[in-house]
Each structure stands twice: as structure tokens, then as C-alpha cells.
Write an enzyme that holds these catalytic residues in place. Structure first.
Site, PDB file in Angstrom:
ATOM      1  CD  GLU A 157      -1.578  -2.729   1.552  1.00 43.94           C
ATOM      2  OE1 GLU A 157      -0.803  -2.331   1.908  1.00 43.94           O
ATOM      3  OE2 GLU A 157      -2.808  -2.988   0.968  1.00 43.94           O
ATOM      4  CG  HIS A 191     -11.366  -6.313   5.543  1.00 42.32           C
ATOM      5  ND1 HIS A 191     -10.497  -6.312   6.860  1.00 42.32           N
ATOM      6  CD2 HIS A 191     -10.417  -6.461   4.708  1.00 42.32           C
ATOM      7  CE1 HIS A 191      -9.281  -7.789   6.014  1.00 42.32           C
ATOM      8  NE2 HIS A 191      -9.966  -7.164   4.741  1.00 42.32           N
TER       9      HIS A 191
END
Lengths: 321, 328
Positions: A58, A127
Site C-alpha cells: 500500500e 475491513h
């Protein structure tokens, strides 16, 4: 007008911009397929150079977007879940947001980060977050949050065409939601709110999935003769304060609804802003309906309890009506 | 070695310009004319100059918090740099960046950076942009031994390798990550060995030998421009000053510093020039005088420049939004 769902609208916006501007490209983990299919099929038209699958890295995805933008491209980088932006925070917060300022305005970073927010699919605490406040806190970033297919199409286009770093928050439960979109693919200006329902008794300000819960709540309350106005700011920064303040001038009451953890939330900032700048128009306290001050739980029952619902919204409204 | 006399003199001049600039900055910092953190490049000049001698204005670099040398080597102008260190509106960043954040996009300098290791993905992304555009540019990333322990190092090298990006990673191993010697922050001796893990060449050169740096970079840049992907070049050098100006340097001995000063990269070029009769000693003095005059003018320019207007605090955050701010 035509109909499509929120996910298809984002897909169309991306295709539209890839077609229009050769400097635009997509990058991110599995964007070739899209984890929930949002970017699916785009690679067939534009190829793997411009629809670029990245390793699970990321910080390098976010930093790669910064470097590519600084070098003349218009990257659209996907950070799959906003929870994973934690791994890319240096590049988003210290690099993307500050480069222009630190370099005296002599560098331009036209980049877009797309990321999924929100609870509702039992994806648990890593999440499911709504981290709006993390990004609206940082000068140098723009943050948009569409709640309908039409807004998703227009705001995604606007984000990509913007010359600043823009973060597009996409609620994962909205992807399948259908709605009308205009025939032409036009940007929706960043910083312009949308009044989703006109009303005169109380102002609701809500984002993302909460817009729809507010509309449901408004419908139920209308049967009891309470006329609710629902405002979707669509852009969290820059914020269309005028639309919100004008509504408060009319209703004298405001309830802010967000899926964020209440503590330190973006709606906390919004309520402070209203208290500072529109206090004289209020005749009751500013209320916030938000997620609980806990991580997002897995169990369906607990998750449903975490996320604000119509009952919470109605209760808040009734407490000040 | 096939390096023309002109190039030798050009590299010498740039190295000297960096050194003299840093000497001025050290004095001005000690005299409290310059504030904030100042991290000097003193002793590492051969790396910046040997690398950038292979680049044109179109090629891109990312720099570090120790960035003055990279900027000057890539063509950054000392007067705008000095004005920035003074926080003046005529500075490269209108006084908003300071020593750690100078950039000049017109010369391909994508900026110094206050975050260790942050330039690695940025240079990699710049190389991706180059590749997508199909241009002949290269991207060069300067970073230190300390940054080679950051996640960005590994993520970026892996990414550049799989995509064969036109990027050259220049590790300036100056033997200290802030106050910590290399042996205490990594178990390897040669950082270049890490390239093997990503499937591209890694080499170590004497970072105090400008010719060695030049040649290694030349090869790596050819490789990058030919579409063969990245190279990691580790330049072993030494940070003569502390981590920042004012650092008491309790972590190393004076003897160690003196030992490295005998290996000074500029003295080595001067010796080469004299041994090969490239120019006379008078010519060298003339060059030194020219640089000193330029720096006198840079300091004067900085001192005479205006402080930025308070209203400027809110400008340049966005291209199109200037928020109202309270100006006292």
C-alpha cells in the site's frame, strides 16, 4: 436519464476518464478484477499498462501515485479498504497532502485515491471502518463521499480531473444500489452539497449509506407530520457550509448522521463549525448519531448494533422536536 | 576511464559549490541566521555529483532530508536555496519548505524530503509515469543506509523490478542512520546485496570517488533507458558533520572523523586534476573565487529578501482553494 448501480457508475467514470485523457491510469491491488468487481473489465479496453495490478504494497501504491503525479501523470490509485490506508499514511498525509505547500505551490499533484469504507458485510474490525476524520483533518487533501450512482459517477470524474489529491470514499454496501444517472458523463463540482429531500422541521446532514437511512427515517416521520430536510454534503472537504447553514436557518434544528466512530469524528468537526458559525439560528442542541466508540464487530447482531439505523435517527429527531 | 577534461572540471566545480555552500550554511546556522533543522551533505559531494553528471534537466530525482548537495548537483540555484533557508518569499518554496523541502520541478528535482525512505516510492512512481509516457527519461532516487531498512525500500524495489521501471536507486551509505552506526542497524555490510532479492543488479562503489560513482551510474542509466529495469548502487561515503548542525556526536570519535577527512572526495579530484595537468592551480583558485562570489551574492540576496506576507500562509495548499485565515 438511464439506470445503473453505484459500482457500475464508478466503473463508467473510470473508463470515461481513461478514454478522455491518456495521462490517466489506474493502479492498485487486483484492480484488473476489482475485489468487489468495481473495476472489472476495464483492463479489456485499456490494457495492463493503464490498469495496473500492483503487489500488496500500500505504501508503494500511494507513493507511486505521488511520484507519477509529480512526473506528469494523473494516477487513480486504489487503496482497497480504507483500513489499509493506515499502511500508506506517510505517503497520503506527509507526501501527497503537503508536497504542493512545502514546495511553495510549484508542484501539482493531480491524483485520486479510491477506497472502500463502511460496515455491513461482516468484514469485522479491519475491513469496515469509516475513517473520514483522518483525511478531512489534513490540509492538502480533498475528500468526497458519493451516496448515489449519479453522485458516484459525477464525483469520480471530478476527482480525477481535479489538480489536487482527492480521496474518494466508496461505501461497500452501496455498490449494488441502483439509481438514475444522467445520459452525459459530467463532473459534479467538488464542494457542492445536494439536498436529497427538502423539509422544514429539522435538518439532517448525512453521508454515504447514512443518507439512505435518513431518507427512510424521513419517510416514516412524514407520516407523523414531521418534515425532515436531508442534506448530503457529498464533499467532506471542501464543505458546502452555505447549504447546511441555510437549511438550519429554516429548520433551526440539526442532527448529524455518520457511520464513523463518534469520538473524534468528522461530524464532531461539523458540529463545532455549526456551533461557532450558526449558533444563533439553532433552537436546540446539535445532535450526532454515529457509530459506537468500539472497533466494528463481526457478529451480524453486534455489527447491526454498531451501525446507526433509522430507529436511532428518529429517536434523535424526536428528542429535539 | 573515459571522462573528458570538461566533465572533470564540471564535476569538480559542482562538488566545490556544494562544499562551500554547506560551509556557509554551517556558519550562518551557528550565527542563528538560519533556523530549523539543517542536515549537511559535507563529505558526500562525490555521490550527488557523480550521479547527476549523467542526467539532463528532463531526468527526475528525489532527494532526502540531506538534500542540498543533490539540488545543487542537479542545477538548483544557490541564491533561491539560500533564500529558502532564510525562510524568505524569494526562496524556492516561498519560505514554506526550508532546508528539508526544497524542490525545483523545472530542473527535474521532485524535492527533498523530511521523511526517511519516503522518496523511494515517489521516484518509483515517477519512473512508472515515464514508462507509461514512453519517454527517454530516467528517475533517480537518493536515499541513505537508514532508509534501506524502511518498508518503502523493499516495496519500491520489488515494484520497480516486476515492471522493469527506468529508475536507479542510489544508496548513500554514510555509515550512520541518524546517531546509529550501520553495524547496529543492519546485519549486512553491503546494502547493494539486497538487490539480489528483487532480481536486479546491485553494486557497491567508493562513494568518495566521483569517477567511480559516475561510471557506475552511467551503466545503470543506460540499462534503465534501454528498458532493462532498475539498478541499486550503494555509494560508501561518510557524513563529516553530525546528523544535524548542533549534533554533539557522542556516538563517534574525533579520530574516526579525522580519518575520513583524509579521504576527502574533493581533495581526491584536486589531486587528479594536478596529477593529470588538467588545469593550473591558479585556475582552481579562480574557480573557488567564482563560487565564493556567487555565494556572497546568494547570502546577500537572502538577507535582503522580504519575509513572506502573512496572508501567504494559506496559499498553495490547493491549486484552487485559499481558505480564509486569521491574520493578526
Amino acid at each position: 436519464m438511464r439506470k445503473m448501480n453505484y459500482g457500475q457508475a464508478i466503473n463508467e467514470a473510470l473508463r470515461n476518464e481513461l478514454r478522455r485523457d491518456p495521462n490517466v491510469f489506474l493502479m492498485g491491488e487486483d484492480v484488473k478484477y476489482g475485489v468487489l468487481g468495481v473495476t472489472a473489465g476495464i483492463v479489456d479496453e485499456f490494457g495492463e499498462e493503464r490498469v495496473r495490478n500492483t503487489p500488496i504494497s500500500e505504501e508503494a501504491v500511494a507513493g507511486g501515485a505521488v511520484g507519477a503525479a509529480a512526473a506528469g501523470s494523473r494516477p487513480v490509485a486504489e487503496i482497497m479498504f480504507i483500513d489499509f490506508s493506515t499502511i500508506a499514511m506517510d505517503q497520503i498525509v506527509n507526501q501527497a497532502a503537503k508536497m504542493r505547500y512545502m514546495f511553495g505551490g510549484r508542484i501539482t499533484l493531480p491524483l485520486t485515491f479510491r477506497t472502500m469504507v463502511g460496515a455491513g458485510i461482516q468484514a469485522a474490525a479491519q475491513h469496515s471502518q469509516s475513517l473520514e476524520a483522518w483525511f478531512t483533518h489534513i490540509p492538502g487533501l480533498k475528500v468526497v463521499y458519493p451516496s448515489t450512482p449519479k453522485d458516484a459517477l459525477g464525483l469520480t470524474i471530478a476527482a480525477i480531473r481535479d489538480d489536487n489529491p482527492v480521496i474518494v470514499l466508496e461505501h461497500k454496501l452501496l455498490y449494488a444500489m441502483e439509481g438514475e444517472v444522467p445520459d452525459e458523463n459530467e463532473p459534479i463540482p467538488i464542494g457542492v452539497a445536494d439536498v436529497k429531500k427538502v423539509g422544514k422541521d429539522v435538518t439532517l446532514v448525512a453521508t454515504g449509506m447514512m443518507v439512505h437511512k435518513c431518507l427512510n427515517a424521513a419517510k416514516q416521520l412524514s407520516e407523523e407530520g414531521i418534515d425532515v430536510e436531508v442534506i448530503d454534503p457529498r464533499s467532506l472537504f471542501p464543505l458546502d457550509k452555505d447549504t447546511i447553514y441555510n437549511s438550519i436557518k429554516k429548520t433551526h434544528k440539526v442532527v448529524l448522521v455518520s457511520e464513523e466512530v463518534k469520538r473524534g469524528s468528522w461530524i464532531g468537526e461539523l458540529s463545532a463549525m455549526i456551533a461557532e458559525e450558526a449558533f444563533q439560528d439553532l433552537n436546540s442542541p446539535i445532535l450526532r448519531v454515529a457509530g459506537l466508540n468500539t472497533p466494528v464487530p463481526f457478529s451480524k447482531k453486534l455489527e447491526d448494533y454498531f451501525v446507526p439505523n433509522e430507529v436511532d435517527i428518529i429517536e434523535a429527531i424526536k428528542s429535539i422536536i | 576511464m573515459d571522462i573528458s577534461k570538461e566533465l572533470v572540471m564540471d564535476m569538480y566545480t559542482k562538488m566545490l559549490r556544494i562544499r562551500r555552500f554547506e560551509q556557509r550554511v554551517a556558519e550562518l546556522f551557528a550565527a542563528a541566521k538560519i533556523g530549523g533543522f539543517v542536515h549537511l551533505y559535507w563529505g558526500e559531494e562525490a555521490v550527488a555529483v557523480g550521479v547527476t553528471a549523467n542526467l539532463s534537466n528532463d531526468d527526475l530525482i528525489t532527494s532526502t532530508h540531506r538534500g542540498h548537495g543533490h539540488l545543487i548537483a542537479k542545477g538548483g540555484e544557490t541564491k533561491y536555496m539560500m533564500a529558502e533557508l532564510y525562510g524568505k518569499e524569494t526562496g524556492y518554496c516561498k519560505g514554506k519548505g526550508g532546508s528539508m523541502h526544497i524542490a525545483d520541478a523545472t530542473k527535474g528535482i521532485l524535492g527533498a524530503n523530511g521523511i526517511v525512505g519516503a522518496g523511494l516510492p515517489i521516484a518509483t512512481g515517477a519512473a512508472l509515469s515515464i514508462k507509461l509516457r514512453g519517454s527517454n527519461q530516467v528517475s533517480v532516487c537518493f536515499f541513505g543506509d537508514g532508509a534501506s531498512n524502511q518498508g518503502t525500500f523493499h516495496e519500491s524495489m520489488n515494484m520497480a523490478a516486476i515492471w522493469k521501471l527506468p529508475v536507479v536507486y542510489i544508496c548513500e551509505n554514510n555509515l550512520y542512520g541518524e546517531f546509529t552506526p550501520q553495524k547496529d542497524h543492519q546485519a549486512i555490510t553491503d546494502i547493494s546485496s539486497r538487490a539480489e532479492a528483487y532480481g536486479f543488479p546491485g553494486i557497491t562503489v567508493d562513494g568518495n570517488d566521483v569517477f567511480a560513482v559516475y561510471e557506475a551510474t552511467n551503466e545503470a542509466i543506460k540499462r534503465a533507458r534501454n528498458g532493462n529495469g532498475p539498478t541499486l548502487i550503494e555509494c560508501k561515503t561518510y557524513r563529516v558533520r553530525g546528523h544535524f548542525e548542533g549534533d554533539p556526536q557522542l556516538y563517534r570519535s574525533k579520530e574516526e572523523v579525522e580519518e575520513w577527512k583524509r579521504n576527502d572526495p574533493i581533495m581526491r579530484v584536486e589531486r587528479y586534476i594536478s596529477e593529470n595537468g588538467i588545469v593550473s592551480e591558479e585556475k582552481l583558485k579562480e574557480i573557488q573565487k567564482g563560487i565564493d562570489k556567487e555565494l556572497d551574492e546568494a547570502v546577500e540576496f537572502a538577507e535582503k529578501s522580504k519575509d513572506p506576507d502573512e496572508k501567504m500562509v494559506a496559499e498553495d495548499v490547493y491549486t484552487d482553494i485559499v481558505e480564509e485565515v486569521r491574520v493578526r
